[in-house]
Design an enzyme around this catalytic site. Structure first.
Site, short mmCIF file in Angstrom:
data_model
loop_
_atom_site.label_atom_id
_atom_site.label_comp_id
_atom_site.label_asym_id
_atom_site.label_seq_id
_atom_site.Cartn_x
_atom_site.Cartn_y
_atom_site.Cartn_z
N VAL A 274 0.85 -1.20 0.00
CA VAL A 274 0.00 0.00 0.00
C VAL A 274 0.88 1.25 0.00
CG1 VAL A 274 -1.56 1.37 1.44
CG2 VAL A 274 -2.06 -1.05 1.03
N HIS A 275 1.95 1.22 0.82
CA HIS A 275 2.86 2.37 0.86
C HIS A 275 3.60 2.54 -0.46
CE1 HIS A 275 2.00 2.14 5.14
NE2 HIS A 275 2.54 3.32 5.28
N ILE A 276 3.98 1.42 -1.06
CA ILE A 276 4.68 1.49 -2.34
C ILE A 276 3.77 2.12 -3.41
CG2 ILE A 276 5.65 0.09 -4.23
CD1 ILE A 276 6.76 -1.79 -2.00
#
Ligand code: SF4
Lengths: 301, 208
Positions: free
Chosen positions: B42-44
């Site tokens: 999700v962060h990527i």
């Protein structure tokens, strides 16, 4: 039973045993945690231990995995050369992991390297990982199972030191790693150290060390002494349960060692978290079995 | 909204700025309301690939977690086991993630680094630790899965929207003043480590 039926039966036993180890911690881990809780005085640490015991109770009662990260399945086989299903063993274990993933359920954690695709069933190239030792002449088979969580696998490390760094260098190597990453790996930790010739052998031994029962010591007196020193040292560092401080930081330290080249000092360190989901099951040739890590495990067809 | 019930501090979503700014490192709290799970992928996507998060989370909690979810026809999605994952893996992205999404309440395990503490100070956010490995106790705090996005990332990496009750104990480890409890603890641990190495070094000389 036909051969096919025996293969199926061993697959079912292993699937159900792997699932069982995801739900129930081994007896030695539970008693060690109890001992650590009983000697703890810090109120925050005590409340974390209480939460752990409540979680273990609910996991057993509801039959659910005690931690959502059911890990990467690692298996170590000590198989008799005369065990009747030796040829089928790897396939049996692969199928058992797939069945355990569906039935328990285990979280699908395995991603194919380069393809970057989750295989969905916890198997893949080299997954589960399987290491072999053949026991000549025996007709039984022992299998160590381990659900290696991501959080506790992450701090693992191996290197070859200069022999001049000596055993103090080994101590520094291990303690540096713990000081840097230990708080994140769900302590109290089980610390496995391998000392050998090169990175591969040292790393393998450090994982093997985590299969040893808690409270056991190396048969080599000096190694046993070093285990005790490291255990005291890490506890004194004050990491505590979940890294939030407390009396104990480790479940134990175990060292496995092998001879080395005179010019190398290979060292590896592997970590198990407080949810140390290790199992050991030993089959006879007729597939009757005993398991000292989980005496409560029974198999009904 | 913040209230105290039976001696427990409970925050409910939607979180207000005051709720968050009042928290201090070391506080132990519980939360009610909406959380969203988001970890590595999700962060990527949100930062490295510059995609928009398909959820509004500025007044909700972000939890670094990948649950085990069961899906059946009768009961739909059900959380079987859930717990926090190592927050440090998200350190690389968290400053920008907080800035971009406006999230003020992050739950994970272990500490986070300088950049995240900086974001907490700049944008008024906190990071809390939930004792990990207690996936069944924690799953029983989940009342309902209200939605899921990015399920193509797999069960562990997807963005699960979950309504929780009494999720905790959460220990505030970075507060909106930027105080970072784990960073402080790690310094102390490193100091004691050096002492221990010297001590063992001497003892080893005598046995080897
Ligand atoms: S380190 Fe262990 S207890 Fe912690 S989340 Fe991972 S598997 Fe669970």
């Amino acid at each position: 039973m036909t051969r096919k039926e025996r293969i199926q039966m061993m697959t079912d036993i292993m699937a159900s045993f792997i699932g069982y180890t995801a739900v129930h911690l081994p007896d030695d881990v539970i008693s060690k945690l109890r001992e650590l809780r009983d000697s703890e005085e810090d109120p925050a640490a005590l409340s974390i231990y209480d939460m752990m015991f409540e979680n273990m109770r609910l996991a057993s009662e509801l039959g659910r995995p005690s931690c959502q990260d059911t890990g990467f399945v690692q298996l170590r086989i000590e198989c008799g050369s005369r065990f009747p299903l030796i040829d089928e063993l790897e396939e049996i274990l692969r199928c058992a992991v797939i069945t355990a993933t569906n039935n328990t359920p285990l979280r699908p954690n395995v991603v194919e390297t380069f393809d970057e695709i989750n295989t969905g069933n916890n198997t893949g190239t080299g997954a589960p990982s399987i290491s072999w030792k053949i026991v000549p002449g025996w007709d039984g088979c022992g299998i160590y199972t381990y659900l290696a969580g991501g959080g506790c696998s992450l701090p693992g490390h191996a290197a070859v030191l200069m022999p001049g760094e000596g055993y103090k260098g080994v101590v520094r190597f291990v303690l540096d790693r713990i000081a840097e990453y230990g708080t994140n790996a769900c302590p109290p930790l089980y610390v496995g150290v391998g000392i050998a010739n090169s990175v591969d052998t040292a790393a393998m031994l450090s994982k093997e060390a985590l299969f040893r029962p808690l409270g056991s010591h190396s048969p080599n007196e000096k190694a046993a002494e070093m285990e005790r020193m490291l255990e005291d040292a890490i506890n004194t560092m004050g990491i505590g349960p979940q890294g939030m401080g407390g009396k104990a930081s480790v479940l134990g330290v175990s060292i496995q060692h092998a001879a080395r080249h005179t010019a190398t000092l290979g060292v590896g360190v592997s970590f198990g978290c407080w949810t140390h989901r290790r199992g050991h099951i030993v089959f006879e040739r007729d597939l009757s079995f005993v398991t000292e890590t989980h005496p409560g495990f029974t198999f009904v067809q | 909204m913040t209230e105290t019930i039976n001696g427990k501090t409970i925050l409910s979503t939607p979180f207000t700025e005051e709720d968050i700014l009042a928290l201090r490192a070391g506080d132990v709290i519980y939360i009610n309301g909406d959380i969203v799970t988001g970890r590595d992928d999700v962060h990527i996507r949100v930062i490295a690939e510059n995609m928009d998060l398909p959820a509004v989370i500025n007044d909700k909690a972000l939890m670094h977690a990948g649950p085990i979810v069961k899906c059946s026809e009768e009961s739909g999605f059900e959380v079987i086991a859930i717990g926090p994952t190592t927050s440090m893996r998200m350190e690389k992205f968290e400053y920008d993630f907080i800035k971009k999404t406006g999230v003020r309440f992050i739950i994970g395990k272990g500490g986070m680094g300088e950049r995240t503490a900086e974001a907490c100070r700049e944008f008024g956010a906190v990071h809390c630790v939930l004792p990990a490995g207690n996936a069944v106790v924690t799953a029983l705090c989940a009342e309902e899965i209200t939605g899921v996005e990015w399920l193509d990332l797999g069960m562990a990496e997807a963005l699960w929207n979950i309504r929780v009750k009494g999720l905790g104990p959460l220990i505030v480890t970075i507060d909106s003043g930027g105080r970072n409890l784990f960073a402080e603890r790690k310094k102390e641990i490193a100091r004691r480590k050096e002492e221990q190495i010297e001590e063992i070094g001497k003892k080893l000389e005598s046995i080897l």
